[in-house]
Design a protein around this motif. Structure first.
Motif: not given
Length: 713
Positions: A490-502, A550-561
């Motif tokens: 949505a035009g903003e930098r995010l720190t993490h993404l959880s399952a189900g988010s895109e 990207v659509l997150i299926e499982s887990g949590e995605l973070k910057e630096g990972l």
């Protein structure tokens, strides 16, 4: 002044003059716009927007901060005035000299004066030249009056609406490079009017004082205004020069003719129109002669550049210009196709400067003739529609302006003919209502042509500021390890993404090809310890930052990972179709001729689509010949290789470039290692391309043309 010089001589002298001042002469860019902000090239500076913003000034491998061009430009916002005034044209030649952080205001002013007044150049009388400057530009005033020595009474100051580019920059924007300008006028003398320069400075309307040159000085960077609305103009780190001398305007001055249509380019066309129609040309009152002459010159150039009449986009404009010419030919009494007979005169007068006219003469003639035949049928249909609208109306009644506009805009039926036919039945046309409907349509068109701001998967550019270009390894590897550099939603930098988010994911390294050159973006997966996501599309920014949807299926995605990126199996099919697209283009050019120009393509996993300009649908024999040629390449199983090289070397080797595409100093060249024979000619395939390809032609498999459609229909 010396003369009369021909238009071609004036053009050549201008280019020679600025070459003597250290400028690199570049040929005119296509009338097809070099960027998506406009349909056509509308100004001489447009092809150099990137250089004005700081990109390296390197052209086909040659570095130069000074450039000069004779640029063919198309503007149709005021097309209804073409032929009705002395100064409106839909196609014009803009002579330009440009500086990218090199010389600035003083040299630009001195050189313009030297070219216009120098005996070996234009030889104009300096006492007949007048200039305008921006109201606060004391520097320009000093150069003009103290160094050039022009009489201060010949200089007039105007506000931003007249002498600043863009005109609204000081008050309303847009943000970005901007600056004052200085226009040069020539006093054509009392025979063109008895008004004075003082009168003109007030009315801004005159046939006597003709603007011939505009010197633009981009020296500021307009930034966000202060809270109270005060504009903020900061000095650019380097200053540029963007100038434009109207060739048709200077020709009318040098040749001392009343308008453009009396110069050595237009007059032979006008004369031929009079011969074909049997209607003598009578100067200012002969609007239709001028419309036909101007429009056939315009459409000849744009069709030679690959644009063809259609019902959408650029093609719609071409059709609109052509049909306006057809309408005026009809008003002159021409009831059979005749405009195509004028094309050779255009080629004779302008083909030396623009060789694409000579190369595409037959194509232009055929396209114009086909459109004339179609429009004459449209006229017959329009007459029937108009008859239905007027049925039941009594003499003295008025046809609504909107009905007249719909006849024109939807069915191509000219309002002049609507008025003419209605008058025969004693019915008038609501011209004010028609003008209002036309203005509303024009306003919508103009609004749609303004420079826009790119958006990325629902985000924006600012969220990606400061990111380094992504390392792309996908030509050789379909799997790669990388680090998550940024997450954007949505035009903003995010720190993490959880399952189900895109969201949009940026990686340091990627094997995913980003959509470009007709090839769709790669899909696949990214995986990491404890999680995974589906990559649904891949694009990239102009700065080379790859964007993975990207659509997150499982887990949590973070910057630096750290993640592992894996391209889906669809890539192999895409590669097959992309290489087949190259072979298809070579086969089409062999069968139909070198005038075939690619206008777009789609390279997907399930099919390919190739868009090209050609005057007619392919015959069954032509389709069979194209399929046979491609099949020969496939059967031979030639190697497909690619390498990066300087663009000058690539062009010298004969590599085909996408028409209207802009390339950097270094390009990627994709080559098929063998050739095939067709009708006594050797046909090969070598193109500038950044896409993904098979390593051997045999990998393509069967090639069949499923359909051939004329989108202009």
């Amino acid at each position: 002044m010396t003369g009369p010089l021909s238009t071609a001589q004036i053009r050549e002298k201008y280019l020679q003059f600025f070459q003597s001042k250290g400028h690199l002469h570049l040929p005119s860019y296509s009338t097809v716009a070099p960027d998506p902000t406009t349909l056509f090239t509308v100004a001489g500076m447009q092809p150099f927007k990137e250089q004005f913003m700081g990109a390296p000034a390197v052209f086909d491998g040659v570095a130069s901060k000074r450039v000069t061009t004779a640029q063919k430009c198309v503007r149709v916002g005021d097309i209804e005035n073409v032929g009705r005034t002395r100064r409106h044209l839909s196609l014009f030649e803009m002579m330009g000299n440009f500086s990218f952080g090199d010389y600035f205001k003083r040299d630009a002013i001195h050189w313009a004066w030297e070219f216009l007044t120098g005996a070996e150049w234009m030889g104009m009388d300096g006492s007949k030249l007048y200039v305008t400057i921006y109201e606060d530009d004391d520097e320009a005033f000093m150069y003009w009056t103290q160094e050039i020595g022009i009489d201060p009474s010949h200089v007039h100051r105007f506000g931003a609406d007249e002498n600043f580019w863009p005109a609204d920059a000081p008050k309303e924007g847009p943000n970005g490079p901007c600056g004052p300008c200085s226009e040069i006028f020539y006093d054509r003398g009392p025979k063109y009017g008895d008004d004075s320069w003082a009168d003109y400075a007030v009315t801004r309307e005159s046939a006597r004082f003709l603007e011939i040159w505009n010197l633009v000085f981009p020296q500021f960077d307009r930034q966000e205004p202060l809270a109270d609305g005060t504009p903020v103009l900061r000095d650019l780190p380097f200053k540029n020069i963007d100038t434009g001398m109207g060739l048709e305007r200077v020709a009318s001055v040098v040749q001392d003719v009343p308008d453009f249509y009396s110069n050595d380019v237009f007059l032979p066309i006008v004369t031929r129109v009079a011969e074909l129609s049997g209607q003598p040309y009578e100067g200012e009152v002969s609007v239709s002669h001028r419309v036909v002459a101007e429009h056939i010159r315009s459409v000849s150039m744009v069709i030679a550049d690959g644009s063809v009449p259609s019902n959408t986009g650029r093609g719609y404009v071409v059709r609109k210009i052509l049909r306006r010419a057809c309408r005026h030919a009809y008003l002159l009494g021409l009831r059979e196709p005749s405009l195509f007979k004028l094309v050779p005169i255009v080629v004779d007068r302008m083909g030396d400067a623009y060789p694409e006219l000579r190369e595409n003469l037959a194509k232009v003639e055929a396209t114009v003739k086909a459109e004339e035949e179609s429009f004459l049928r449209t006229l017959e249909g329009g007459i029937q529609r108009l008859g239905k609208l007027m049925s039941g109306m009594e003499r003295g009644a008025t046809l609504s302006g909107n009905d007249a506009f719909v006849l024109y805009d939807t069915y191509g039926f000219p309002v002049d003919l609507t008025k003419e036919i209605a008058e025969e039945y004693g019915i008038s046309v609501d011209e004010a209502g028609y003008a209002e409907s036309l203005e509303n349509a024009q306003n919508l068109a103009r609004a749609g042509s303004k420079y826009g701001k790119s958006e990325l998967f629902g985000g924006n550019m600012e969220a990606l500021d400061g990111l380094s270009p992504t390392v792309f390894v996908g030509y050789d590897d379909l799997q790669a390890d990388g680090e998550v550099v940024a997450l954007v939603g949505a035009g903003e930098r995010l720190t993490h993404l959880s399952a189900g988010s895109e969201a949009t994911v940026v990686l340091s390294r990627t094997p995913f090809y980003a959509e470009g050159g007709g090839e769709v973006g790669d899909t696949g997966r990214i995986e990491w310890d404890g999680g995974a996501g589906i990559v649904r599309d891949t694009r990239k920014t102009p700065q080379g930052v790859f964007l993975h949807d990207v659509l997150i299926e499982s887990g949590e995605l973070k910057e630096g990972l750290s993640v592992r990126a894996v391209v889906s199996g669809e890539r192999q099919a895409i590669q097959r179709h992309h290489t087949a697209t190259h072979l298809l283009q070579s086969a089409l050019r062999a069968v139909l001729g070198s005038g075939v120009q690619q206008k777009g393509s789609l390279v997907a996993a399930d099919r390919l689509r190739f868009d090209f300009s050609h005057g007619a649908a392919l015959s069954a024999d032509e389709i069979a010949a194209v399929e046979t040629l491609v099949s020969r390449w496939v059967s031979a199983n030639f190697a497909v290789t690619w390498q990066e090289m300087p663009i000058a070397d690539a062009k010298a080797a004969g590599a085909t470039a996408l028409f209207g595409e802009k390339y950097g100093e270094t390009v990627r060249v994709v080559r098929v290692g063998g050739s095939v024979e067709y009708a006594g000619q050797t046909v090969s395939s070598m193109e500038l391309c950044g896409g993904a390809h098979v390593t051997r032609t045999g990998d393509i498999g069967a090639f069949v043309i499923l359909s051939d459609e004329n989108v202009a229909a």
